[in-house]
Design a protein around this motif. Structure first.
Motif, short mmCIF file in Angstrom:
data_model
loop_
_atom_site.label_atom_id
_atom_site.label_comp_id
_atom_site.label_asym_id
_atom_site.label_seq_id
_atom_site.Cartn_x
_atom_site.Cartn_y
_atom_site.Cartn_z
N THR B 258 0.87 -1.17 0.00
CA THR B 258 0.00 0.00 0.00
C THR B 258 0.90 1.21 0.00
OG1 THR B 258 -0.95 -1.29 1.78
CG2 THR B 258 -2.24 0.52 0.97
N VAL B 259 0.50 2.22 -0.76
CA VAL B 259 1.33 3.40 -0.86
C VAL B 259 0.51 4.61 -0.45
CG1 VAL B 259 2.79 4.80 -2.35
CG2 VAL B 259 2.48 2.37 -2.84
N ALA B 260 1.08 5.40 0.43
CA ALA B 260 0.45 6.65 0.80
C ALA B 260 1.12 7.76 0.01
CB ALA B 260 0.59 6.91 2.30
N GLY B 261 0.35 8.55 -0.68
CA GLY B 261 0.91 9.65 -1.45
C GLY B 261 1.51 9.18 -2.76
N GLY B 297 0.66 10.30 11.26
CA GLY B 297 2.05 10.33 11.68
C GLY B 297 2.97 9.50 10.78
N ARG B 298 2.38 8.45 10.25
CA ARG B 298 3.23 7.55 9.46
C ARG B 298 3.42 8.07 8.03
NH1 ARG B 298 1.25 1.88 8.95
NH2 ARG B 298 -0.85 2.51 9.57
N ALA B 299 2.44 8.86 7.57
CA ALA B 299 2.53 9.33 6.19
C ALA B 299 3.74 10.23 6.03
CB ALA B 299 1.27 10.09 5.82
N PRO B 300 4.35 10.24 4.88
CA PRO B 300 5.54 11.05 4.67
C PRO B 300 5.22 12.54 4.70
CG PRO B 300 4.80 10.09 2.59
CD PRO B 300 3.93 9.53 3.67
#
Lengths: 269, 300
Positions: B258-261, B297-300
């Motif tokens: 899974t990719v955020a952003g 918090g975890r997202a870049p």
């Protein structure tokens, strides 16, 4: 033509009822013609009068003087106006009244209608007016059917008195139609509304019919709309304005109550 | 006239003990397309029906076009167009009759405009509504919302039932009308659609507005699920530690994550191997939301 009848909620609601109203009118006129067609044989038969003479006392109290049964007014009262006409007007009116708001709410179209720049009061009053107009249409059909029938068999009856009696039926319908409207506005549920209103109709019919028989009920009979519908015998004596005003007042009260209830409620999806 | 088209203050609605929305503070600016995003049952329709005064708030208040939603309902509804989420039309009328009727209730309409909309949306106005498919009914619903050139359009799941071609046409309509200054408040549970047409997005979850953001920053935070198929087995280490990548699973020739952003870094890392296919299974809105909050918090 279509454009004109889609001008507002009143005309559009009336247009929606046109098929139902047409069939009802046909049925009511046919009923009137058939009923009146049997009048000459009734009038000329001594046996019938004797049969009614022998009827038990309570039937006489409820349905009126048997010696009158062979007169035009007596015959029409017994055959049509005592029970048939109220039943027809009640069914018609309850169906219109319950459909106006609760029916449209359950069909889900009320959201669309009320998203227009119209107040709920306005929508409701236009719908109530269309119900009343349809009831008047049914009353007119009843009158036309009886007038035609009376002319055909040479029944000696005043057209004006017939109109009085038919109008009394319209008013009775208006009471129960607007009661159904109010219950529909309160509950938003058509089936429930029909059931409760019909039960009240049957209950108040028996209340009025039995009140003269049972002493303790006597006063309570006057609470029944049916009392104001025919106690003054509109077919014989003409419309009693006082009784008509009671019915009209009750209908107006229920419409006002509908506005009050409808204005305050969440519309269900 | 200020620049606010819709304003909710502590707007709260309970149906008995069932939650609708709770303490909703919301502001939609004039001229923008505001996407109101949330899963089914989150309170989107409740919010919209409160604005239309179809239901009444338990507490709090709302203003639409500077007017009070309760007191000035008639005036408000004269200036907005509304598409119900659970669209029900008068089945026995034709589309044309229904639109005439609704136009008349608004004091008439420019019929040429109605016909041009019908043409663009390929909608047959002469057919009885009962005989129409869900998509075609939806088109009638859209046209009736646009009929009077309203200042504000409140559309509840507007593209539901529309085929992709018509969705596209709808998006074009929205863009054109925005250029004329029309404001849109559009609810949807479809993230890609909201991303495509909105300027700003409000995310509602379990009756609470959890975030309002620009579409761009939403895109940066949104989760994508990716599956990359390689020609030959790849080492897991080659993808470990890439910014935004999580739930990484490498199973021989298949990589799942899974990719955020942005997916840029991952794609570049993958490009070092022979890639056969890239698949992006749709991520449910719930997953995106869960991440949107818990994953800040975890997202870049």
């Amino acid at each position: 033509m279509v454009r004109a009848v889609l001008r507002n909620v009143f005309l559009k609601s009336l247009r929606e009822q046109r098929a139902a109203l047409a069939w009802w009118a046909v049925g009511v006129i046919a009923l009137c013609l058939m009923t009146v067609a049997f009048y000459p044989s009734m009038r000329d038969s001594r046996g019938m009068a004797e049969y009614f003479e022998e009827a038990p006392e309570w039937i006489k109290t409820v349905m009126g003087d048997p010696s009158e049964f062979t007169t035009p007014t007596g015959y029409l009262n017994g055959e049509l106006f005592f029970m048939m006409v109220p039943i027809l007007f009640l069914i018609f009116a309850i169906s219109r009244g319950s459909g106006a708001i609760a029916g449209e709410e359950q069909a889900g179209t009320l959201d669309l209608l009320l998203s227009n720049p119209l107040s709920r009061r306005r929508v409701l009053l236009e719908k109530a007016a269309s119900m009343l107009a349809a009831l008047l249409g049914l009353g007119l059909a009843l009158w036309v059917g009886l007038a035609l029938g009376a002319a055909a068999v040479g029944m000696d009856i005043s057209l004006l008195r017939l109109a009085d009696a038919c109008f009394s039926g319209v008013l009775l319908g208006a009471v129960f139609g607007s009661l159904a409207l109010a219950l529909g506005c309160a509950s938003g549920r058509r089936g429930l509304t029909i059931g409760v209103t019909a039960a009240l109709g049957v209950g108040t019919f028996f209340l009025k019919s039995l009140a003269p028989l049972i002493e303790s009920l006597e006063v309570w009979g006057k609470l029944s709309p049916f009392y104001y519908y025919d106690a003054a015998q509109p077919l014989k004596n003409g419309l009693s304005w006082a009784h008509a005003a009671v019915l009209a007042g009750a209908a107006a009260f229920f419409v006002a109550l509908s506005v009050f209830l409808f204005d305050r409620r969440d519309i269900a999806v | 006239m200020d620049g606010v088209a819709v304003k909710a203050e502590k707007l709260t609605k309970f149906y008995g003990r069932t939650r609708g929305v709770v303490d909703l503070d919301l502001e939609v600016r004039r001229g923008e397309v505001f996407g109101y995003l949330g899963p089914n049952g989150a309170g989107k329709t409740t919010t919209i029906r409160l604005l239309l005064d179809l239901i009444r708030p338990t507490r709090g208040r709302a203003e639409v076009l500077g007017l009070d939603s309760r007191r000035d309902g008639v005036a408000i509804r004269g200036r907005i167009g509304y598409l119900p989420g659970e669209l029900a039309l008068y089945d026995r009328m034709t589309g044309g009759e229904l639109l005439r009727y609704l136009a008349n209730l608004r004091g008439g309409a420019d019929w040429g405009y109605v016909e041009s909309l019908a043409e663009r949306l390929q909608c047959d106005l002469s057919a009885r509504i009962k005989s129409l498919s869900k998509g075609n009914k939806q088109k009638i619903g859209l046209i009736q919302a646009f009929i009077h050139h309203p200042e504000l359009l409140v559309l509840d799941e507007p593209t539901s039932g529309l085929d992709p071609l018509m969705q596209h046409e709808f998006h074009r309509l929205v863009r054109e009308m925005t250029e004329e200054g029309t404001t849109f408040f559009i609810s949807s549970h479809n993230l890609p659609e909201v991303e495509r047409i909105s300027d700003r997005v409000g995310i509602v979850r379990e009756g609470t507005l959890v975030a309002v953001d620009d579409v761009d920053s939403l895109k940066r935070k949104a989760l994508r699920r990716l599956e990359i198929h390689f020609a030959s087995p790849v080492p897991r280490e080659a993808f470990a530690g890439i910014a935004g990548v999580r739930d990484l699973a490498v199973d021989g020739v298949t990589l799942r994550c899974t990719v955020a952003g942005s997916v840029d870094a991952l794609i570049k890392a993958a490009a070092r191997f022979e890639v056969l296919n890239v698949v992006s299974p749709e991520v449910s809105l719930e997953e995106i939301f869960i991440d949107y909050y818990h994953g800040e918090g975890r997202a870049p």
